[in-house]
Motif scaffolding. Structure first.
Motif, PDB file in Angstrom:
ATOM      1  N   SER A   1     -53.907 -72.029-108.294  1.00 34.88           N
ATOM      2  CA  SER A   1     -55.340 -71.806-109.059  1.00 34.88           C
ATOM      3  C   SER A   1     -55.837 -71.356-110.162  1.00 34.88           C
ATOM      4  N   ASP A   2     -54.886 -70.504-110.897  1.00 33.68           N
ATOM      5  CA  ASP A   2     -54.910 -70.606-111.808  1.00 33.68           C
ATOM      6  C   ASP A   2     -55.352 -71.990-113.272  1.00 33.68           C
ATOM      7  N   ILE A   3     -54.714 -73.271-112.551  1.00 33.33           N
ATOM      8  CA  ILE A   3     -54.547 -73.796-113.504  1.00 33.33           C
ATOM      9  C   ILE A   3     -55.761 -75.272-113.083  1.00 33.33           C
ATOM     10  N   GLN A   4     -56.226 -74.929-111.605  1.00 28.16           N
ATOM     11  CA  GLN A   4     -57.198 -75.525-111.056  1.00 28.16           C
ATOM     12  C   GLN A   4     -56.914 -77.177-111.416  1.00 28.16           C
ATOM     13  N   GLY A   5     -55.587 -76.908-110.333  1.00 29.85           N
ATOM     14  CA  GLY A   5     -55.099 -78.284-110.260  1.00 29.85           C
ATOM     15  C   GLY A   5     -55.758 -78.621-108.196  1.00 29.85           C
ATOM     16  N   GLY A   6     -55.547 -79.918-108.020  1.00 34.15           N
ATOM     17  CA  GLY A   6     -55.377 -80.471-106.486  1.00 34.15           C
ATOM     18  C   GLY A   6     -54.061 -80.407-105.735  1.00 34.15           C
ATOM     19  N   ALA A   7     -54.475 -80.098-104.769  1.00 30.52           N
ATOM     20  CA  ALA A   7     -53.489 -80.080-103.522  1.00 30.52           C
ATOM     21  C   ALA A   7     -53.478 -82.090-102.545  1.00 30.52           C
ATOM     22  N   LEU A   8     -52.721 -81.937-102.530  1.00 29.04           N
ATOM     23  CA  LEU A   8     -52.661 -83.157-101.810  1.00 29.04           C
ATOM     24  C   LEU A   8     -52.025 -82.847-100.309  1.00 29.04           C
ATOM     25  N   VAL A   9     -52.934 -82.833 -99.014  1.00 30.53           N
ATOM     26  CA  VAL A   9     -51.968 -82.048 -98.165  1.00 30.53           C
ATOM     27  C   VAL A   9     -51.868 -83.229 -96.972  1.00 30.53           C
ATOM     28  N   VAL A  10     -50.422 -83.461 -96.796  1.00 27.81           N
ATOM     29  CA  VAL A  10     -50.394 -84.482 -95.814  1.00 27.81           C
ATOM     30  C   VAL A  10     -49.376 -83.674 -94.434  1.00 27.81           C
ATOM     31  N   SER A  11     -49.473 -83.535 -93.275  1.00 32.01           N
ATOM     32  CA  SER A  11     -49.005 -83.414 -92.238  1.00 32.01           C
ATOM     33  C   SER A  11     -48.136 -83.791 -92.304  1.00 32.01           C
ATOM     34  N   GLN A  12     -46.649 -83.080 -91.674  1.00 29.28           N
ATOM     35  CA  GLN A  12     -45.548 -83.950 -91.116  1.00 29.28           C
ATOM     36  C   GLN A  12     -45.116 -82.902 -90.622  1.00 29.28           C
TER      37      GLN A  12
END
Length: 148
Positions: free
Chosen positions: A67-78
């Motif tokens: 949240s602080d860096i306003q980065g992205g998230a790539l969510v992969v089911s595993q």
């Protein structure tokens, strides 16, 4: 629910040679779901992921969150993250949630991250995916809701 977090400078997921999700800097999140998980678990884990401090500040200390860096998230089911590997030479998947339970919880986790103003890209649930990434550090952490 288990989330394997990898701090990345870039990551993408391909299905059948087509990119279905990609991010620049942020987190690649492999998500494993167990039968005991529910929407509350998904929401709680999303909050923890968004606020988990694993990015460097100006003093090169891990004090900043996604949240602080306003980065992205790539969510992969595993589902293999939920495997029982405590004995033998072959994992047991009896500890992984069945797809009809896991997919809605995967979507709930994604939506919970989005509600926290995280830009989210995803893989394709249940697909044979090819994941490419550049691990930054490398920095990798496993968050497990059953251990808390």
């Amino acid at each position: 629910m288990k989330a394997l977090l990898q701090r990345v400078t870039q990551a993408k997921v391909e299905v059948g040679g087509e990119t279905v999700g990609a991010i620049d800097g942020g987190l690649l999140i492999f998500l494993g779901i167990t039968p005991s998980d529910n929407e509350a678990t998904a929401s709680k884990l999303a909050q923890r992921v968004a606020g988990y401090r694993l990015f460097s500040d100006a003093d090169d200390k891990m004090n900043l969150s996604l949240s602080d860096i306003q980065g992205g998230a790539l969510v992969v089911s595993q589902f293999t993250l939920a495997a029982d590997t405590n004995s033998g030479r072959r994992p047991s998947f009896s500890t992984a949630a069945p797809p009809q339970q896991a997919e809605p919880l995967y979507q709930a986790f994604v939506k919970a991250l989005q509600r926290l103003d995280i830009e989210v890209a995803t893989g394709e649930f249940g697909a044979d995916m090819q994941v490419s990434l550049t691990n930054d550090g490398p920095v990798t952490f496993l968050l497990d809701t059953e251990k808390n």
